[in-house]
Design an enzyme around this catalytic site. Structure first.
Site: not given
Ligand SMILES: Cc1cc2nc3c(=O)[nH]c(=O)nc-3n(C[C@H](O)[C@H](O)[C@H](O)COP(=O)(O)OP(=O)(O)OC[C@H]3O[C@@H](n4cnc5c(N)ncnc54)[C@H](O)[C@@H]3O)c2cc1C
Lengths: 370, 392
Positions: B130, B247, B375
């Site tokens: 989480g 991980e 990224e």
């Molecule tokens: C199939 C799947 C399973 C998952 N399982 C889990 C889980 O079990 N537990 C959990 O906690 N999370 C989980 N996640 C969540 C995952 O860790 C997040 O989706 C991920 O870290 C990206 O966060 P966000 O979706 O908020 O995207 P954002 O952070 O909003 O990113 C959107 C875009 O902006 C880019 N971006 C953001 N910040 C930067 C930066 N500093 N530099 C350059 N580019 C940037 C990103 O690369 C992306 O392209 C899962 C996601 C998926 C798709």
């Protein structure tokens, strides 16, 4: 199991790095590039004295009796220094001769650096596949007579000995020919990479006595294949060393060059180029050193692992060189900056001994059947 | 450089081979996955995990006292290759084994090690992670779910999102904010939370691929005993980084068996399907692409082995694990795309070959987002491995 250089291999790496840093700085590379042969006799002797020209050959073949990992270690440092001169040609020929006939009289002189050699394989049609060799070797008594032209011959201008791959009635023939023998004409061909010179070699009714027939038929084919695997590995390691130089140089530049009041390395677009360069370099290291190990330890898998490495490293090396220039901006595009040396050598290495497309086709034949 | 196996490594391998021969499930994992329900597949993987545990293979490099084998990381690498060679089922409980377990081993109390590690290995307890929240994805440290100390407990309120396996999990490694006044990295704490605690609601989210692998989790006055803090209070960022490093290091190596099976199956199709009157495998363009798939997968295997060999010396995975994460996620996407190209128009049908390839193609899109986006991985490599200046 240890997937890393051993202590003695690290020491070898260190002494090679030190030797090239001292004896082969970029300034000297540039001077040698501008010459006809890229050969520096003292630099060549320094390498020969270390035994590196026969580092992987058995002691009975006048070598140091080490393995292909050690060859890769030295070749990597040569790549990192853009070491100019006839290393590839000589080591390829020595390997080929040792594979064909371990007791050949030529081996000692080659391993000690007293004489230099090369292999004339590729023809004007530009295929690295031995199956495409057409230059005829006509049997005359127990010897041969050859006529025809070879192209892309490494280092022929300084070679004392040329191993010509000819097509005979019973398969390929490996023929040792003196570079000054009557009927042999060597013409320099201007190269993209000026640190390793290429030549056309014309054979006009050259006769080869029985004692200079190294191997014929299956034995010739097997020796040629093995020698190409070994030298292809050396080229992969050379590219790896080049990549290492380029990434270190680019990262250093990204930390110091300022624009918009900040180091350019703080911009993500630049950071991401550097991150990709590291991924390609480290993955190339895994592929190269695995191939280096397998060539000695698991020869049955040699064709597969060497082609795998050549595919991966050829593409990775080109991409790393491209990013290296891009990170530098205008200065990276100049003749003055040393990047151009590595850039061109990398591109040449990508093509030598078969490019990625060639080796992908080889791999497909090896692993997709059945 | 010696990739040959030592005497004891050979013994390990031969013993493992014999064990696999005797214990591999009759039905292949792919057959169960495509032909049976999600619940049946989960049970199948759970049974396999149980078998591994009983055979002493569940935690090859984990300490013996917690149910592991106490073997080396090299043996861990051998284990993964042998599983791939034997076409064994993939592992279940990847969050527990790849991420939570190693973190508990590194920073957990003795009591926590005793309580949790065995259940992770036996497959009896499934974990979820989480971390992500609606407003805290890549910028994880800005998360808002609160944990307020109240007597012997922390009281948790807030929301998590994208939580894989939350719908089947028994336990959760949860990151909460315990100090709202401290700078964002300094006020976080990791908690080991029982998913049956009153006040937790799990709502499945449907993925692009149509299945429900991840969820939303809502926490309303959930009480978590203070002895369930993993690491120190307000040091949760470092604990989370340990978890994420593990991980990145572990997730990919377990995936090799899946990727290899996929490539072999694609090659089978390429031999059987015809295009322009010839088997697809003879099409010169696709032949090149398939050879590249082979090369990329082989280099992935070598990178993984090399990383594990290095881990033997360093002990803990570092930021260079981001290279592995970047490599496998992009590799799987490329290979899934080429698989679709091999299928040609058959790829239009979501039930061709039991829907396996369409599923793979869609599911692989998530690979460069989950466990840190590509990224973010490139940022980590640039800033923490290459030492370039921080950009944020
Ligand atoms: C199939 C799947 C399973 C998952 N399982 C889990 C889980 O079990 N537990 C959990 O906690 N999370 C989980 N996640 C969540 C995952 O860790 C997040 O989706 C991920 O870290 C990206 O966060 P966000 O979706 O908020 O995207 P954002 O952070 O909003 O990113 C959107 C875009 O902006 C880019 N971006 C953001 N910040 C930067 C930066 N500093 N530099 C350059 N580019 C940037 C990103 O690369 C992306 O392209 C899962 C996601 C998926 C798709």
């Amino acid at each position: 199991m240890e997937f890393d250089l051993s202590k003695p291999q690290r020491l070898l790496q260190k002494s090679a790095r030190e030797l090239f840093a001292r004896a082969c700085p970029a300034k000297r590379v540039r001077e040698l590039m501008a010459t006809d042969t890229a050969l520096h006799p003292e630099l060549w002797s320094a390498v020969a004295e270390q035994g590196w020209l026969g580092i992987h050959l058995a002691e009975s073949c006048s070598g140091l009796g080490l393995g292909t990992v050690e060859l890769a270690v030295v070749a990597e440092e040569m790549g990192r220094a853009c070491f100019p001169g006839p290393f590839l040609g000589t080591v390829w020929a020595a390997t080929l001769i040792a594979e064909a006939n371990a007791r050949s009289k030529h081996l000692e002189a080659l391993a000690t650096g007293e004489s230099k050699a090369t292999v004339a394989l590729v023809e004007p049609e530009a295929s690295w596949d031995p199956a495409d060799v057409q230059l005829r070797g006509t049997k005359v008594g127990n010897g041969f007579k050859v006529s025809g032209r070879k192209s892309f011959v490494l280092d022929a201008g300084v070679a004392d000995l040329i191993v010509c791959v000819a097509r005979a009635d019973d398969g390929l023939a490996l023929l040792a020919i003196g570079a000054k023998a009557p009927g042999v004409t060597i013409t320099a061909t201007p190269g993209l990479d000026q640190t390793r010179k290429l030549y056309d070699v014309n054979f006009e009714g050259v006769t080869i006595g029985a004692e200079d027939v190294l191997a014929v038929g299956d034995a010739a084919r097997a020796a040629l294949e093995r020698s190409m695997q070994v030298i292809t590995l050396a080229v992969c390691a050379d590219m790896l060393g080049g990549m290492q130089w380029i990434i270190e140089d680019a990262v250093e530049y990204a930390k110091t060059r300022q624009q918009f009041g900040k180091a350019i390395g703080s911009f993500q677009a630049v950071q991401h180029m550097c991150a990709d360069m590291l991924l390609w370099t480290e993955s190339s290291r895994s592929a190269t050193y695995f191939a280096a190990w397998a060539l000695t330890a698991e020869p049955a898998s040699a064709a597969r692992v060497v082609s795998t490495a050549k595919v991966y490293v050829s593409d990775a090396s080109r991409e790393v060189a491209n990013r290296g220039v891009q990170v530098h901006g205008g200065i990276g595009f100049t003749w003055e900056h040393d990047l151009q040396l590595f850039y061109k050598r990398s591109k040449a290495s990508e093509i030598l001994f078969g490019d990625a497309a060639y080796h992908r086709a080889q791999l497909a034949d090896l692993v997709f059947s059945g | 450089m010696d990739l040959g196996l030592t005497k004891s490594e050979l013994e390990f391998r031969d013993e493992l081979r014999a064990w696999l021969k005797a214990n591999l499930p009759k039905k292949s994992s792919q057959a169960v996955k495509t032909a049976e329900s999600a619940a049946a597949y989960h049970q199948y993987l759970k049974d396999w995990q149980r078998k591994l545990y009983e055979g002493g293979y569940a935690g090859v490099a984990w300490p013996k006292e917690y149910g592991g084998r106490g073997a080396t990381f090299i043996e861990q690498a051998i284990f993964q290759e042998e599983l791939a060679l034997a076409d064994a089922p993939e592992r279940m409980g990847t969050i527990g084994q790849g991420l939570v377990g190693p973190t508990i081993i590194t920073v957990g109390t003795d009591e926590q090690k005793k309580r949790y590690l065995r259940g992770i290995l036996s497959g009896d307890e499934v974990w979820c992670q989480g971390f992500s929240e609606p407003n805290a994805g890549s910028d994880l440290a800005s998360l808002e779910t609160k944990g307020i100390r109240d007597g012997d407990d922390f009281v948790v309120n807030g929301q998590k999102i994208w939580t894989s396996y939350a719908h089947i999990a028994d336990l959760c490694l949860l990151v909460v904010r315990t100090d709202t006044n401290a700078p964002k990295h300094k006020g976080l704490t990791c908690l080991l939370v029982d998913m049956k605690s009153p006040g937790i609601t799990v709502r499945p989210l449907k993925m692009m691929s149509g299945d429900s692998g991840f969820n939303e989790m809502f926490f309303s006055n959930v009480r978590v005993p203070a002895n369930r803090v993993l690491g120190q209070v307000n040091d949760g960022w470092n604990v989370a980084i340990t978890a994420l490093s593990n991980e990145r290091a572990n997730l990919g190596s377990g995936l090799y068996v899946v990727f290899k099976r996929n490539l072999e199956a694609v090659l089978d199709h390429a031999r059987k399907l015809r295009r322009h009157g010839k088997p697809v495998v003879e099409d010169p363009v696709l032949r090149q692409k398939l050879a590249q798939c082979y090369v990329d997968l082989e280099v992935f295997r070598l990178n993984t082995t090399r990383a594990l060999s290095n881990l033997t010396k360093t002990g803990i995975p570092g930021p260079e694990g981001s290279i592995q994460k970047l490599y496998w996620s992009e590799l799987n996407q490329r290979n899934a795309e080429i698989a679709m190209e091999v299928l040609g128009s058959h790829a239009l049908l979501s039930n061709f070959d039991s829907g396996r390839w369409v599923y793979n193609y869609l599911r692989s899109r998530g690979n460069t987002i989950e466990a840190g986006t590509s990224e973010v991985q490139r940022n980590i490599i640039a800033q923490r491995v290459l030492g370039l200046p921080r950009s944020y």
